[in-house]
Structures are given as C-alpha cells and as structure tokens.
Design an enzyme around this catalytic site. Structure first.
Site, PDB file in Angstrom:
ATOM      1  N   THR A 160      38.797  40.430  41.136  1.00  0.00           N
ATOM      2  CA  THR A 160      37.931  39.966  40.190  1.00  0.00           C
ATOM      3  C   THR A 160      38.102  40.239  38.693  1.00  0.00           C
ATOM      4  O   THR A 160      38.694  41.437  38.708  1.00  0.00           O
ATOM      5  CB  THR A 160      36.440  39.811  40.576  1.00  0.00           C
ATOM      6  OG1 THR A 160      35.674  39.390  39.623  1.00  0.00           O
ATOM      7  CG2 THR A 160      36.127  41.362  40.714  1.00  0.00           C
ATOM      8  N   SER A 161      37.846  39.645  37.646  1.00  0.00           N
ATOM      9  CA  SER A 161      37.785  40.100  36.417  1.00  0.00           C
ATOM     10  C   SER A 161      36.761  40.815  35.944  1.00  0.00           C
ATOM     11  O   SER A 161      36.577  41.448  35.015  1.00  0.00           O
ATOM     12  CB  SER A 161      38.072  38.862  35.436  1.00  0.00           C
ATOM     13  OG  SER A 161      39.242  38.170  35.547  1.00  0.00           O
ATOM     14  N   ASP A 186      33.918  34.825  41.205  1.00  0.00           N
ATOM     15  CA  ASP A 186      33.058  34.171  40.557  1.00  0.00           C
ATOM     16  C   ASP A 186      33.658  32.572  40.529  1.00  0.00           C
ATOM     17  O   ASP A 186      34.903  32.348  40.192  1.00  0.00           O
ATOM     18  CB  ASP A 186      32.791  34.415  38.933  1.00  0.00           C
ATOM     19  CG  ASP A 186      32.163  35.682  38.903  1.00  0.00           C
ATOM     20  OD1 ASP A 186      30.867  35.670  39.380  1.00  0.00           O
ATOM     21  OD2 ASP A 186      32.881  36.463  38.117  1.00  0.00           O
ATOM     22  N   ASP A 215      39.367  35.625  44.600  1.00  0.00           N
ATOM     23  CA  ASP A 215      38.479  35.586  43.450  1.00  0.00           C
ATOM     24  C   ASP A 215      37.176  35.638  43.695  1.00  0.00           C
ATOM     25  O   ASP A 215      36.593  35.128  44.861  1.00  0.00           O
ATOM     26  CB  ASP A 215      39.008  34.418  42.600  1.00  0.00           C
ATOM     27  CG  ASP A 215      38.220  34.305  41.202  1.00  0.00           C
ATOM     28  OD1 ASP A 215      37.838  35.390  40.525  1.00  0.00           O
ATOM     29  OD2 ASP A 215      37.284  33.365  40.940  1.00  0.00           O
TER      30      ASP A 215
END
Length: 218
Positions: A108-109, A13, A11
């Site tokens: 990541t989103s 953040d 991931d």
C-alpha cells in the site's frame, strides 16, 4: 479465466477497503486550505502517496512543502475512519488465502499507521508481509513496493498476481512484470490482465506445483 501464481500481492485502498470518502475529505480539506478547486485534484489522488500526487499536479511546488502536506494528510486520514468498509468479497478472499496457505502481502501507498487504522476499521487482518510507504523510496507507479513484497515472500515477480484498483498501482504491477487483477469500476479500463467488479468473483484453489489457481467467475 484462470491465473496461476505462487504469491498474491494486494493493494489496500479501493482493492480491499473502500476508503474513498475519507480520501476525498482529506483532499478537499487540503484544497480549501490552498485555494484549489477540489474537482481539479480528486480524480488524480488514488493509488499513490500524496506527495507524489502533488508533484505530478503542481510540478513547481517545492518538494519540502509537498512532503509536509503529505505528513499532515496522513494524520487527517488516520484519524478519519468514518464510512470505511471492506470491499465486497474481501473478508472471504483474505480468509481463503490464509486458510489455503497462499503466500500473500499487503502493498500500500499508505504508511503503517494509516493502513492499520483502515484495515482495523474494515475488520480485516493485515498479512505478515506488509509493504507500506515507509518501506520504499519511490511511490507507485514505481514497481519498488511490489518487487520488495515478492522478494520478502521469496517468489519471482513473474510468479506473482497483483490485485489493484488504481492506474498508478496497475502500472506499477505491470512494470514489475506481474499479472494484474483490476478490482472495481475504475480498474477495467486501465489495462489489467483481467478485471472484476468485486472480489466476490475470485475463487482460490490449489494450483500446479504447489502454487495457487485464481479462478475468475462472472
């Protein structure tokens, strides 16, 4: 604690990059524009795409409105890199994966523009395998992003270890059938396989059958 794997999925953040201030500023701006108390939304905004957070918090809101707000907030966040720094240990950890030839991916989103802006701000190189918001049809906690990364790397989901900090991401990794290292103060209580305060506690070493061994130290 030692975990063995054939690939590492990361991931961004909260895991590699500390972007909390930028995220909070964007959501506080959104809250002010929409007459919402920021304190009601900020605890829920990490780890998923903004439109998914809005749908969860305000189920009566039209999807089209959530998507439009999502697009606006992506612009705000991409333009706001003030205070973004790498998580402690992230540069050395990424270098150890790269130098050790360990297959690894960023999952990541964020979209591609935002993830590039934040990784650049933190001085971190983006891995060749790079799964972003544009890559998936469903946001975390759906496991799609992690499963796509495993497929791109040619590794079975059970042979991947995920590094995550947020509830949505940890649930996504577990739903994908992967081991999870929870990173940072938010992660320890979210049910990861093992938790670390920072990436400084992770050592990368050759594992059996050409895999990687991740050693967690205190």
């Amino acid at each position: 604690m030692r975990l063995t794997a054939r690939a590492v999925l990361l991931d961004m953040d909260g895991t590699l990059i500390n972007s909390d201030a930028s995220v909070d500023r964007a959501w506080s701006r959104w809250a002010a524009e929409n007459g919402v108390d920021p304190a009601a939304v900020l605890p829920h905004v990490h780890g998923r795409q903004a439109h998914a957070t809005l749908a969860m918090l305000f189920p009566e809101r039209p999807v089209e409105r959530n998507l439009a707000d999502n697009a606006r907030m992506l612009v705000w966040e991409t333009e706001d890199t003030e205070g973004i720094v790498p998580v402690a240990g992230a540069p050395a950890f990424l270098a150890a994966l790269r130098d050790g030839g360990v297959p690894h991916a960023l999952v990541t989103s964020a979209d591609r523009a935002l993830s590039k802006a934040r990784m650049d701000a933190g001085g971190l190189a983006i891995p060749a395998a790079w799964i972003t918001a544009e890559s998936v049809s469903a946001s975390k906690p759906d496991p799609e992003g992690f499963l796509l990364a495993a497929a791109e790397l040619g590794v079975a989901p059970a042979d991947c270890v995920v590094f995550e900090d947020a509830d949505a991401g940890i649930r996504a990794a577990k739903a994908a059938g992967m081991q999870v290292v929870g990173v940072g103060p938010r992660a320890a209580e979210l049910g990861p396989t093992v938790a670390v305060e920072t990436l400084e506690q992770v050592r990368v070493a050759p594992g059996p059958d050409g895999g990687v061994e991740l050693r967690i130290v205190s």
